[in-house]
Write an enzyme that holds these catalytic residues in place. Structure first.
Site, PDB file in Angstrom:
ATOM      1  N   GLY A   1      -0.507  26.905 -33.566  1.00  0.00           N
ATOM      2  CA  GLY A   1      -1.293  26.688 -34.770  1.00  0.00           C
ATOM      3  C   GLY A   1      -2.779  26.937 -34.618  1.00  0.00           C
TER       4      GLY A   1
ATOM      5  N   CYS B   1      -5.593  27.902 -23.244  1.00  0.00           N
ATOM      6  CA  CYS B   1      -5.173  28.443 -24.528  1.00  0.00           C
ATOM      7  C   CYS B   1      -5.687  27.605 -25.702  1.00  0.00           C
ATOM      8  CB  CYS B   1      -3.649  28.600 -24.548  1.00  0.00           C
ATOM      9  SG  CYS B   1      -3.084  29.837 -25.742  1.00  0.00           S
ATOM     10  N   LEU B   2      -4.840  26.831 -26.370  1.00  0.00           N
ATOM     11  CA  LEU B   2      -5.325  25.995 -27.471  1.00  0.00           C
ATOM     12  C   LEU B   2      -6.354  24.996 -26.960  1.00  0.00           C
ATOM     13  CD1 LEU B   2      -5.059  25.314 -30.500  1.00  0.00           C
ATOM     14  CD2 LEU B   2      -3.198  23.750 -29.899  1.00  0.00           C
TER      15      LEU B   2
ATOM     16  N   GLN C   1      -9.658  26.648 -26.823  1.00  0.00           N
ATOM     17  CA  GLN C   1     -10.260  26.746 -28.154  1.00  0.00           C
ATOM     18  C   GLN C   1     -10.846  25.404 -28.597  1.00  0.00           C
ATOM     19  OE1 GLN C   1      -6.884  28.218 -30.342  1.00  0.00           O
ATOM     20  NE2 GLN C   1      -6.782  30.091 -29.109  1.00  0.00           N
TER      21      GLN C   1
ATOM     22  N   ASN D   1      -0.447  34.237 -24.878  1.00  0.00           N
ATOM     23  CA  ASN D   1       0.270  33.881 -26.095  1.00  0.00           C
ATOM     24  C   ASN D   1      -0.677  33.150 -27.023  1.00  0.00           C
ATOM     25  OD1 ASN D   1       1.871  32.876 -28.118  1.00  0.00           O
ATOM     26  ND2 ASN D   1       2.767  31.265 -26.866  1.00  0.00           N
TER      27      ASN D   1
ATOM     28  N   GLY E   1      -2.761  33.498 -31.110  1.00  0.00           N
ATOM     29  CA  GLY E   1      -3.081  34.215 -32.326  1.00  0.00           C
ATOM     30  C   GLY E   1      -4.471  33.904 -32.840  1.00  0.00           C
TER      31      GLY E   1
ATOM     32  N   HIS F   1      -2.553  32.128 -19.640  1.00  0.00           N
ATOM     33  CA  HIS F   1      -1.642  31.149 -19.041  1.00  0.00           C
ATOM     34  C   HIS F   1      -1.479  31.358 -17.532  1.00  0.00           C
ATOM     35  CE1 HIS F   1      -0.062  29.072 -22.629  1.00  0.00           C
ATOM     36  NE2 HIS F   1      -0.428  30.188 -23.234  1.00  0.00           N
TER      37      HIS F   1
ATOM     38  N   GLU G   1      -0.243  29.401 -15.434  1.00  0.00           N
ATOM     39  CA  GLU G   1       0.978  28.779 -14.920  1.00  0.00           C
ATOM     40  C   GLU G   1       2.198  29.688 -15.058  1.00  0.00           C
ATOM     41  OE1 GLU G   1       1.585  28.617 -19.109  1.00  0.00           O
ATOM     42  OE2 GLU G   1      -0.190  28.169 -17.927  1.00  0.00           O
TER      43      GLU G   1
END
Length: 367
Positions: free
Chosen positions: A231, A257-258, A261, A299, A301, A343, A345
């Site tokens: 999301g 990642c998220l 952000q 991964n 968006g 990522h 990992e």
């Protein structure tokens, strides 16, 4: 014979474009944002990655299911994608340590999948027109009603999904006698992240997405981790506030990642929805501190604003994506904080980025 029995299916994009295929097993309809992953392997990990929640996954590899599934190759306790779109679906599989077929795995998790799709054409269309909502369906004679339903599906832009995939209760991972304690905020965490931290001598307490800094800090951790997840990051007000408070007390903080952000947003850097995102296991990254390239798994968006990051007095860009020069990593100059957009990992073959976990542990030890 199996092929002859396959039911007709199709993909309907929100702009009205249709691609045809065949149903793998389950019939019905599934809605979500259509996106694609360029990985040649790792389909089971992709399907169970919480970061893919609510998305219809197009796999660009021509053959899916050919090596079956393994109970250990999951990133969460269930399938997180909304549906699967592929070219050739393999009902038969061949691998020594497989536990079963992908067909049985999808049926067990009640996932709609369609095959015999011209995935090259579909991916080209997404690249040209951007990721968008879609429906995959076996209701091929019900197009007009599906268009009405599809129009009601919310855009990924502005959509908070961490609450859909986060743990409901705190839990522990690792050796309770370990010398390092890490508090991890679960906004869509992958199991292999926890394995990487635990094997480096950390005892991790994983907290629900909306946990306060006061609750996390009461465990007296040595460092904090903000996870990956699905999301739009901007609605995650609680997680952003947690990041701000961790930064304020200057405890070691690492985000992926998220989580990356969220750390950017905590520093006043805006984020934006990308045209079609980065999803695959061979994305090239340049480490600006070492001058070395890394082949990475990605991964996402959404991305953080590069111009704002460059202008920020206390942020330094540490990694960039070599395909489009988007920000792939940052660190704070005055705080013990760093994050990456990819990522480390995942290790899909290359282990180029695993040093980031070592860096986090060293940051904790030297704090």
């Amino acid at each position: 014979m199996k092929y002859q029995k396959l039911k007709k299916a199709l993909i309907l994009l929100e702009d009205g474009t249709i691609f045809h295929g065949k149903a793998v097993g389950k019939e019905g309809s599934a809605f979500g944002e259509v996106c694609f992953n360029t990985g040649m392997t790792g389909y089971q990990e992709i399907f169970t990655d919480p970061s893919y929640y609510g998305q219809l996954m197009v796999t660009t590899n021509a053959h899916i299911g050919n090596y079956g599934v393994n109970d250990q190759e999951v990133e969460s306790d269930s399938i997180k994608i909304s549906g699967l779109i592929c070219r050739n679906f393999s009902y038969d599989y061949s691998r020594e340590d497989s536990n079963g077929s992908l067909e049985d795995f999808l049926n067990k998790h009640n996932l709609l999948a369609i095959s015999d799709v011209d995935t090259r054409s579909l991916v080209t269309y997404i690249r040209d027109n951007g990721a968008m909502n879609a429906v995959i369906t076996t209701e091929v004679d019900n197009i007009e009603q599906l268009k009405v339903q599809l129009a009601k599906v919310p855009s990924m832009n502005g959509l908070e999904l961490a609450s859909k995939v986060s743990t409901k209760e705190p839990y522990f991972v690792g050796d309770e006698n370990a010398t390092i304690k890490i508090a991890a905020l679960d906004i869509g965490i992958k199991k292999n992240i926890l394995r990487n931290l635990a094997k480096r001598g950390a005892y991790i307490k994983v907290y629900p997405y909306n946990t306060s800094f006061e609750d996390m800090s009461s465990w007296n951790p040595d460092g904090y981790f903000l996870s990956n997840g699905p999301g739009d990051p901007e609605p995650l007000k609680s997680a952003i506030q947690v990041a701000k408070q961790i930064i304020e007390v200057n405890k070691p903080l690492f985000g992926i990642c998220l989580g990356h952000q969220v750390i950017a947003l905590a520093n006043g850097i805006s984020t934006y929805k990308m045209h079609h995102g980065h999803r695959g296991i061979n994305h090239p990254i340049m480490n600006l501190e070492t001058g070395k390239g890394e082949i990475t798994s990605q991964n996402h968006g959404f991305a953080i604003n590069r111009e704002e990051t460059e202008a920020h007095p206390d942020l330094e860009i540490t990694h960039v994506h070599l395909n489009d020069n988007t920000v792939a990593g940052i660190k704070m100059k005055s705080k013990n904080v760093f994050s990456v957009q990819y990522h480390p990992e995942a290790s899909p073959g290359p282990h180029d980025s695993s040093y980031l976990f070592d860096q986090f542990i060293e940051n904790i030890k030297s704090n």
